[in-house]
Motif scaffolding. Structure first.
Motif, PDB file in Angstrom:
ATOM      1  N   ARG A   8     -98.067 -55.995 -69.320  1.00  0.00           N
ATOM      2  CA  ARG A   8     -98.412 -54.517 -69.601  1.00  0.00           C
ATOM      3  C   ARG A   8     -97.865 -53.739 -68.316  1.00  0.00           C
ATOM      4  O   ARG A   8     -98.290 -53.810 -67.229  1.00  0.00           O
ATOM      5  CB  ARG A   8    -100.123 -54.801 -69.152  1.00  0.00           C
ATOM      6  CG  ARG A   8    -100.712 -55.604 -70.584  1.00  0.00           C
ATOM      7  CD  ARG A   8    -102.276 -55.368 -70.576  1.00  0.00           C
ATOM      8  NE  ARG A   8    -102.583 -54.727 -69.623  1.00  0.00           N
ATOM      9  CZ  ARG A   8    -104.022 -54.937 -68.997  1.00  0.00           C
ATOM     10  NH1 ARG A   8    -104.587 -55.960 -69.520  1.00  0.00           N
ATOM     11  NH2 ARG A   8    -104.522 -54.404 -68.154  1.00  0.00           N
ATOM     12  N   PRO A   9     -96.858 -53.071 -68.652  1.00  0.00           N
ATOM     13  CA  PRO A   9     -96.240 -52.221 -67.498  1.00  0.00           C
ATOM     14  C   PRO A   9     -97.054 -50.956 -67.313  1.00  0.00           C
ATOM     15  O   PRO A   9     -97.740 -50.546 -68.254  1.00  0.00           O
ATOM     16  CB  PRO A   9     -94.913 -51.902 -68.228  1.00  0.00           C
ATOM     17  CG  PRO A   9     -95.068 -52.092 -69.582  1.00  0.00           C
ATOM     18  CD  PRO A   9     -96.031 -52.967 -69.711  1.00  0.00           C
ATOM     19  N   GLY A  10     -96.863 -50.276 -66.170  1.00  0.00           N
ATOM     20  CA  GLY A  10     -97.819 -49.074 -65.867  1.00  0.00           C
ATOM     21  C   GLY A  10     -99.100 -49.310 -65.710  1.00  0.00           C
ATOM     22  O   GLY A  10     -99.920 -48.406 -65.886  1.00  0.00           O
ATOM     23  N   ARG A  33     -97.480 -52.480 -62.080  1.00  0.00           N
ATOM     24  CA  ARG A  33     -97.657 -50.931 -61.779  1.00  0.00           C
ATOM     25  C   ARG A  33     -96.060 -50.405 -62.208  1.00  0.00           C
ATOM     26  O   ARG A  33     -96.354 -49.147 -62.347  1.00  0.00           O
ATOM     27  CB  ARG A  33     -97.912 -50.608 -60.437  1.00  0.00           C
ATOM     28  CG  ARG A  33     -99.307 -50.945 -59.829  1.00  0.00           C
ATOM     29  CD  ARG A  33     -99.498 -50.365 -58.402  1.00  0.00           C
ATOM     30  NE  ARG A  33     -98.692 -51.363 -57.256  1.00  0.00           N
ATOM     31  CZ  ARG A  33     -98.986 -52.119 -56.590  1.00  0.00           C
ATOM     32  NH1 ARG A  33    -100.512 -52.114 -56.496  1.00  0.00           N
ATOM     33  NH2 ARG A  33     -98.411 -52.689 -56.086  1.00  0.00           N
ATOM     34  N   ALA A  34     -95.130 -50.997 -62.084  1.00  0.00           N
ATOM     35  CA  ALA A  34     -94.146 -50.454 -62.325  1.00  0.00           C
ATOM     36  C   ALA A  34     -93.817 -50.214 -64.003  1.00  0.00           C
ATOM     37  O   ALA A  34     -94.387 -50.921 -64.598  1.00  0.00           O
ATOM     38  CB  ALA A  34     -92.822 -51.584 -62.177  1.00  0.00           C
ATOM     39  N   ARG A  35     -92.963 -49.261 -64.237  1.00  0.00           N
ATOM     40  CA  ARG A  35     -92.825 -48.924 -65.515  1.00  0.00           C
ATOM     41  C   ARG A  35     -91.675 -49.644 -66.013  1.00  0.00           C
ATOM     42  O   ARG A  35     -90.749 -50.033 -65.436  1.00  0.00           O
ATOM     43  CB  ARG A  35     -92.425 -47.233 -65.733  1.00  0.00           C
ATOM     44  CG  ARG A  35     -93.673 -46.295 -65.208  1.00  0.00           C
ATOM     45  CD  ARG A  35     -94.416 -45.902 -66.393  1.00  0.00           C
ATOM     46  NE  ARG A  35     -95.667 -45.101 -65.932  1.00  0.00           N
ATOM     47  CZ  ARG A  35     -96.641 -45.219 -66.327  1.00  0.00           C
ATOM     48  NH1 ARG A  35     -96.941 -46.034 -67.328  1.00  0.00           N
ATOM     49  NH2 ARG A  35     -97.618 -44.392 -66.032  1.00  0.00           N
ATOM     50  N   ALA A  36     -91.571 -49.672 -67.210  1.00  0.00           N
ATOM     51  CA  ALA A  36     -90.705 -50.389 -68.008  1.00  0.00           C
ATOM     52  C   ALA A  36     -89.224 -49.583 -68.093  1.00  0.00           C
ATOM     53  O   ALA A  36     -88.829 -48.997 -69.393  1.00  0.00           O
ATOM     54  CB  ALA A  36     -91.102 -50.929 -69.307  1.00  0.00           C
ATOM     55  N   VAL A  37     -88.606 -49.136 -66.899  1.00  0.00           N
ATOM     56  CA  VAL A  37     -87.534 -48.522 -67.241  1.00  0.00           C
ATOM     57  C   VAL A  37     -86.494 -48.888 -66.189  1.00  0.00           C
ATOM     58  O   VAL A  37     -86.797 -49.408 -65.186  1.00  0.00           O
ATOM     59  CB  VAL A  37     -87.911 -47.002 -66.500  1.00  0.00           C
ATOM     60  CG1 VAL A  37     -86.301 -46.243 -66.247  1.00  0.00           C
ATOM     61  CG2 VAL A  37     -89.057 -46.362 -67.237  1.00  0.00           C
ATOM     62  N   ALA A  41     -89.772 -53.061 -64.233  1.00  0.00           N
ATOM     63  CA  ALA A  41     -91.171 -53.886 -64.579  1.00  0.00           C
ATOM     64  C   ALA A  41     -90.649 -55.395 -64.786  1.00  0.00           C
ATOM     65  O   ALA A  41     -91.530 -56.253 -64.466  1.00  0.00           O
ATOM     66  CB  ALA A  41     -91.629 -53.459 -66.070  1.00  0.00           C
ATOM     67  N   ARG A  69     -92.372 -56.908 -74.333  1.00  0.00           N
ATOM     68  CA  ARG A  69     -93.428 -57.196 -73.656  1.00  0.00           C
ATOM     69  C   ARG A  69     -93.758 -58.588 -73.655  1.00  0.00           C
ATOM     70  O   ARG A  69     -94.217 -59.363 -72.700  1.00  0.00           O
ATOM     71  CB  ARG A  69     -94.934 -56.389 -74.304  1.00  0.00           C
ATOM     72  CG  ARG A  69     -94.705 -55.132 -73.913  1.00  0.00           C
ATOM     73  CD  ARG A  69     -96.058 -54.416 -74.564  1.00  0.00           C
ATOM     74  NE  ARG A  69     -95.877 -53.024 -74.626  1.00  0.00           N
ATOM     75  CZ  ARG A  69     -96.742 -52.343 -73.740  1.00  0.00           C
ATOM     76  NH1 ARG A  69     -97.779 -52.838 -73.182  1.00  0.00           N
ATOM     77  NH2 ARG A  69     -96.547 -50.919 -73.800  1.00  0.00           N
TER      78      ARG A  69
END
Length: 91
Positions: A8-10, A33-37, A41, A69
């Motif tokens: 679960r990113p973000g 916390r990291a975004r999937a960019v 992530a 995911r």
């Protein structure tokens, strides 16, 4: 040992624990916390898993699922210790 994870990113915090009934059976939930960019992530997931399993970051590697995911991660170390920790984390 290979571990199936659901990411679960973000999220608000980096958390490893819980289970999700995924396509490959029960998967360990990992919120980061990291975004999937640009792989941020994935790097955060590997770092969080290393900390949760009590191993070095270099002992954790992504096997499959770099763009999704649902991932499979390899964790190197004492199999008995890792299996016990995995069971506790799935809780």
């Amino acid at each position: 040992m290979k571990v199936s994870v659901r990411v679960r990113p973000g999220a608000r915090a980096d958390i490893v624990g819980g289970h999700w009934d995924g396509p490959r059976g029960p998967a360990l939930l990992v919120a980061v916390r990291a975004r999937a960019v640009e792989g941020f992530a994935n790097a955060a997931v590997l770092a969080a898993l290393a900390e949760a399993f009590g191993v070095r970051r270099g002992d954790v590697a992504l096997v499959s699922g770099a763009r999704g995911r649902d991932k499979v991660v390899a964790v190197e170390g004492d199999e008995a210790v890792l299996a016990a920790r995995h069971t506790a984390l799935l809780g």
